[in-house]
Design a protein around this motif. Sequence first.
Motif, mmCIF file in Angstrom:
data_model
loop_
_atom_site.group_PDB
_atom_site.id
_atom_site.type_symbol
_atom_site.label_atom_id
_atom_site.label_comp_id
_atom_site.label_asym_id
_atom_site.label_seq_id
_atom_site.Cartn_x
_atom_site.Cartn_y
_atom_site.Cartn_z
ATOM 1 N N ARG A 1 5.451 4.830 4.053
ATOM 2 C CA ARG A 1 6.688 5.310 3.444
ATOM 3 C C ARG A 1 7.411 6.320 4.329
ATOM 4 O O ARG A 1 6.802 7.180 4.957
ATOM 5 C CB ARG A 1 6.482 5.799 2.016
ATOM 6 N N PHE B 1 4.747 4.768 -7.561
ATOM 7 C CA PHE B 1 4.564 6.197 -7.276
ATOM 8 C C PHE B 1 5.158 7.001 -8.429
ATOM 9 O O PHE B 1 5.752 6.435 -9.358
ATOM 10 C CB PHE B 1 5.218 6.557 -5.938
ATOM 11 N N ALA C 1 -9.081 9.683 4.652
ATOM 12 C CA ALA C 1 -9.212 11.130 4.470
ATOM 13 C C ALA C 1 -10.353 11.418 3.504
ATOM 14 O O ALA C 1 -10.541 10.707 2.523
ATOM 15 C CB ALA C 1 -7.905 11.695 3.924
ATOM 16 N N GLU D 1 9.630 14.392 8.989
ATOM 17 C CA GLU D 1 8.588 13.920 8.069
ATOM 18 C C GLU D 1 7.769 12.814 8.738
ATOM 19 O O GLU D 1 6.546 12.805 8.658
ATOM 20 C CB GLU D 1 9.227 13.394 6.779
ATOM 21 N N GLU E 1 6.259 14.019 -2.628
ATOM 22 C CA GLU E 1 5.256 12.965 -2.754
ATOM 23 C C GLU E 1 4.872 12.298 -1.435
ATOM 24 O O GLU E 1 3.883 11.558 -1.371
ATOM 25 C CB GLU E 1 5.740 11.899 -3.753
ATOM 26 N N ASN E 2 5.630 12.561 -0.351
ATOM 27 C CA ASN E 2 5.253 11.972 0.929
ATOM 28 C C ASN E 2 4.380 12.897 1.773
ATOM 29 O O ASN E 2 4.197 12.674 2.960
ATOM 30 C CB ASN E 2 6.496 11.531 1.703
ATOM 31 N N ALA E 3 3.820 13.926 1.147
ATOM 32 C CA ALA E 3 2.912 14.822 1.863
ATOM 33 C C ALA E 3 1.702 14.033 2.353
ATOM 34 O O ALA E 3 1.293 13.055 1.726
ATOM 35 C CB ALA E 3 2.454 15.946 0.943
ATOM 36 N N ILE E 4 1.121 14.500 3.480
ATOM 37 C CA ILE E 4 -0.114 13.882 3.973
ATOM 38 C C ILE E 4 -1.224 14.218 2.990
ATOM 39 O O ILE E 4 -1.409 15.380 2.642
ATOM 40 C CB ILE E 4 -0.474 14.435 5.366
ATOM 41 N N SER F 1 -1.379 12.250 10.544
ATOM 42 C CA SER F 1 -2.313 12.281 9.404
ATOM 43 C C SER F 1 -3.780 12.275 9.820
ATOM 44 O O SER F 1 -4.598 12.953 9.234
ATOM 45 C CB SER F 1 -2.098 11.058 8.490
ATOM 46 N N TYR F 2 -4.116 11.452 10.788
ATOM 47 C CA TYR F 2 -5.537 11.244 11.114
ATOM 48 C C TYR F 2 -5.889 11.740 12.510
ATOM 49 O O TYR F 2 -6.827 11.232 13.125
ATOM 50 C CB TYR F 2 -5.879 9.749 10.992
ATOM 51 N N LYS G 1 5.319 14.217 11.229
ATOM 52 C CA LYS G 1 4.171 14.846 10.567
ATOM 53 C C LYS G 1 3.210 13.789 10.038
ATOM 54 O O LYS G 1 1.999 13.884 10.226
ATOM 55 C CB LYS G 1 4.641 15.724 9.403
ATOM 56 N N ARG G 2 3.774 12.775 9.380
ATOM 57 C CA ARG G 2 2.888 11.759 8.781
ATOM 58 C C ARG G 2 2.111 10.986 9.857
ATOM 59 O O ARG G 2 0.996 10.528 9.603
ATOM 60 C CB ARG G 2 3.687 10.793 7.893
ATOM 61 N N ILE H 1 -1.441 12.333 0.077
ATOM 62 C CA ILE H 1 -1.095 11.610 -1.149
ATOM 63 C C ILE H 1 -1.124 10.112 -0.852
ATOM 64 O O ILE H 1 -0.389 9.623 -0.003
ATOM 65 C CB ILE H 1 0.292 12.017 -1.698
ATOM 66 N N TYR H 2 -2.028 9.444 -1.544
ATOM 67 C CA TYR H 2 -2.192 8.003 -1.362
ATOM 68 C C TYR H 2 -1.799 7.254 -2.633
ATOM 69 O O TYR H 2 -1.984 7.764 -3.729
ATOM 70 C CB TYR H 2 -3.674 7.670 -1.172
ATOM 71 N N SER H 3 -1.348 6.027 -2.485
ATOM 72 C CA SER H 3 -1.373 5.116 -3.626
ATOM 73 C C SER H 3 -2.823 4.659 -3.751
ATOM 74 O O SER H 3 -3.558 4.638 -2.763
ATOM 75 C CB SER H 3 -0.475 3.909 -3.374
ATOM 76 N N CYS I 1 0.793 -1.234 0.000
ATOM 77 C CA CYS I 1 0.000 0.000 0.000
ATOM 78 C C CYS I 1 0.825 1.284 0.000
ATOM 79 O O CYS I 1 0.368 2.312 -0.476
ATOM 80 C CB CYS I 1 -0.976 0.001 1.165
ATOM 81 N N GLU J 1 3.074 23.765 6.452
ATOM 82 C CA GLU J 1 4.105 23.509 7.471
ATOM 83 C C GLU J 1 3.828 22.221 8.261
ATOM 84 O O GLU J 1 4.731 21.676 8.884
ATOM 85 C CB GLU J 1 4.283 24.725 8.394
ATOM 86 N N ASN J 2 2.580 21.722 8.199
ATOM 87 C CA ASN J 2 2.289 20.459 8.876
ATOM 88 C C ASN J 2 2.461 19.256 7.965
ATOM 89 O O ASN J 2 2.100 18.137 8.333
ATOM 90 C CB ASN J 2 0.858 20.471 9.421
ATOM 91 N N GLY J 3 2.946 19.509 6.765
ATOM 92 C CA GLY J 3 3.172 18.393 5.841
ATOM 93 C C GLY J 3 1.924 17.992 5.084
ATOM 94 O O GLY J 3 1.906 16.951 4.434
ATOM 95 N N ARG J 4 0.867 18.812 5.173
ATOM 96 C CA ARG J 4 -0.373 18.459 4.468
ATOM 97 C C ARG J 4 -0.376 19.047 3.061
ATOM 98 O O ARG J 4 -0.027 20.204 2.854
ATOM 99 C CB ARG J 4 -1.596 18.963 5.242
#
Lengths: 285, 467
Positions: free
Chosen positions: A226, B244, B281, A252, B250-253, A259-260, A255-256, B255-257, A222, B351-354
């Motif tokens: 990452r 990807f 989300a 990073e 591309e690792n921003a919150i 997410s939720y 931050k990730r 972004i999904y596969s 999935c 700044e929060n990676g979103r």
Amino acid sequence: MAKIVNRQEMAQGTIILNEIKAPRISQKAKPGQFVILQADETGERIPLTMADTNPKKGTITIIYMVVGKSTARFRDLNVGDEYYALIGPLGMPTHVENVGKVVCVGGGTGIAVLHPITRALKEAGNEVTTILGSRSYDLLIMEEQMRAASTDLHICTDDGSHGHHGFVTQVLKDVLENNDIDLVVAIGPIPMMKFCSLITKEKNVHTLVSLNPIMVDGTGMCGCCRVTVGGDTKFACVDGPEFDAHKGDFDELAKRLASYLDDEKQSFDAYKNGNAQKTGNFDKT
Amino acid sequence: MADKKKKVPRAKMPEQDPNVRRRNFKEVPLGLEAETAIAEAKRCLQCKKPLCVDGCPVSIDIPAFVSRIADNDFSGAIGKLWERNALPAVCGRVCPQEEQCEGRCIVGKKGEPVAIGYLERFAADYERNNGTGGVPEVAKPTGKKVAVIGSGPSGLTVAGDLLLKGHGVTIFEAFHKAGGVLVYGIPEFRLPKAIVANEVAALEKMGAKIECNNVVGASVTIEELFEEGFDAAYIGVGAGLPRFMNLPGENAIGIYSANEYLTRTNLMKGYLFPEYDTPIARGKNVVVLGAGNVAMDSARTAMRLGADSVKIVYRRSRDEMPAREEELHHALEEQIEFVLLTNPTQFFSDENGRLTGMECLKMELGEPDDSGRRRPIPIEGSEYKINCDMVVVSVGSNANPLLTNSTPDVSLNRWGNIDADPVTGKTTKKGVWAGGDIVTGAATVILAMGAGRAAANSMHDYLALGW
Ligand SMILES: Cc1cc2nc3c(=O)[nH]c(=O)nc-3n(C[C@H](O)[C@H](O)[C@H](O)COP(=O)(O)OP(=O)(O)OC[C@H]3O[C@@H](n4cnc5c(N)ncnc54)[C@H](O)[C@@H]3O)c2cc1C
Ligand SMILES: Cc1cc2nc3c(=O)[nH]c(=O)nc-3n(C[C@H](O)[C@H](O)[C@H](O)COP(=O)(O)OP(=O)(O)OC[C@H]3O[C@@H](n4cnc5c(N)ncnc54)[C@H](O)[C@@H]3O)c2cc1C
Ligand code: SF4
Ligand code: SF4
Ligand code: FES
């Protein structure tokens, strides 16, 4: 299957130990590997590292901190209850060899993750200095097991209730000053791993950390997990969870992990309100 | 007009109203009524040399099953389908019929082809809702045991066929539910999960054992399965490694596969959060990269999760979009926008990676490339920004190496797919077969099933006669 055969509360009930029947996994698992568990059909898939395995009994042990709804649902399972799903062993095992002098640094439930690694490193012939930290002494877990698994052990508490008054990083600095260390393994909260990594980088000591991003499948299908390591994207569930600390992007990761945040809070609050009196007693289909 | 015999038009599939369905997860096409199905079946000319059958990868006797529907013999129709296809309720819904059976139908040469897919679905649904729930009788036990790894359409087909021939079958599945892409990928509104569960239950009734939560390669290896007493193994683990774009940011919150997005939504039932615990989300301005079936499923899912706008961003033009025509049509009806000849170059976040947006380049089409499609070429200086809070990357998938890493004697091709005999499905390791997406790369349900059928025949020969 996946029946809980032993359950303990640690650190004032904030951390729970489950020993679970899992014959196949217990035979195969190596230090550093994790499993994924689900409380029931409606549950989330939660990754937890194996703190111990007992191939003879056919059991594995997990130790987790109750931080949200899913871990709260796990807490509410009793001895005799079964997890709906248990998958593993997943992830790459720790590379264990005799390198000489090793320092293991652990904080929070990271200590549980660190335990089998520390033991394996010592069994491989390393001299292992272990440094454990917690906010206060009553929140520290596995002191005795870690003492047995190490050559010598230091304890740090933020409030000074036991051992060194202060952070693990201060003791780590001292140990590095006074010894020729070949490897550091640091596992705990992200800030702890990040600051340990900054210190060992200065001294140029190879350092491993265990990265714990959010996961779904745990098999590389999935890409949820990452992480950036040395500028490249890696999937922690199959390429890790252990990585070279000096290459990891801790900011990073932090931050990730958020997410939720809003959804998790909503779901945990609803659980606390709806199930306050209902522990260990929910529908398992 | 002076037409003597009025041509009967092709049956129309009743569907949920686009404005309603774009906000719910219920199935879009509602299925034909018996009367309509009979009328549609009567449009078939019962060709002596039916071209439609050549177009079906598993050679269903189409005129035979269609004529039974025309004669009101619905259980006869399902019997005919089952002879060649264990999952007609699934294939009737998701096969690219316009390229396969219906694409060859003679009636289609001068009008609209017979709606073979609708009829297949009708017969299967009728049986599920009104039939006896009986399962085919299995042959006398042979005492042989087969391990089927992966419970997608390919593995389910192998399991069904080998059970019929009297072999013992255990299916090993990594996830907690069987069905493969049919349960974790294709959304509920296109393929209700109850249908897949029904097919899996039928296999269990026939004697299949299903071991979920077992990642072969991690939990157990194929070699160990042989040591435990299995006589042969089939690898049908699909193409589960997301691609990807490898672009900055591309690792921003957000972004999904597509694999993650669809797994969270379908398998983990994120659309029912918080009743189910897995969050998903709910993007407001969603971009889906890619233009295949997976991209359409992702876009339509985002719409159902409450998006204000959903854009498909694709670097070629409408003509090159690989998704089925029906899916494109459904997506457009549901107000999905197509932004064509456009390719992203980087992603932006706060700044929060979103995720906050992405930079794109406009493209133009040049000469055809290896795939025969015209190659998209960036137009210099055409950079512009699209604001978005969610991106689903749906640009394909590769072979997942988890299992194959643990079986060094199963040889792979240079893309990491298993090198299996195209006729029998035999791999380079004795007693091991493979088929479906892990061999072909991402393909279709029916091709995965066809490969399973071929392998099951070869495995049966092996179990009786040797390698
Ligand atoms: C490979 C791996 C091994 C792990 N091993 C252990 C272990 O042995 N013991 C243990 O206690 N925990 C471990 N974790 C962390 C554990 O998975 C999370 O604490 C758990 O998923 C939280 O779920 P929840 O629903 O209870 O909380 P949530 O509601 O999902 O989260 C509550 C809070 O925890 C944070 N959080 C969410 N996921 C994680 C995560 N993966 N890691 C850290 N924080 C998270 C969130 O940011 C949030 O602030 C491990 C994680 C990974 C990836
Ligand atoms: C979103 C989406 C939409 C699609 N739409 C269509 C469509 O409309 N029409 C169509 O014909 N095709 C469609 N396809 C393609 C089709 O679904 C696939 O070609 C087909 O499912 C492949 O079948 P398979 O049996 O080879 O593998 P899969 O269906 O991928 O199943 C493989 C199974 O193996 C399991 N597995 C993987 N690794 C292991 C392991 N190590 N151990 C145990 N189990 C393992 C997986 O969890 C999975 O359940 C779509 C695909 C996707 C993703
Ligand atoms: S299985 Fe697919 S291709 Fe074959 S007849 Fe049915 S819908 Fe057509
Ligand atoms: S080609 Fe068309 S008309 Fe002829 S048998 Fe097939 S479905 Fe019927
Ligand atoms: S958790 Fe899905 S790829 Fe790692």
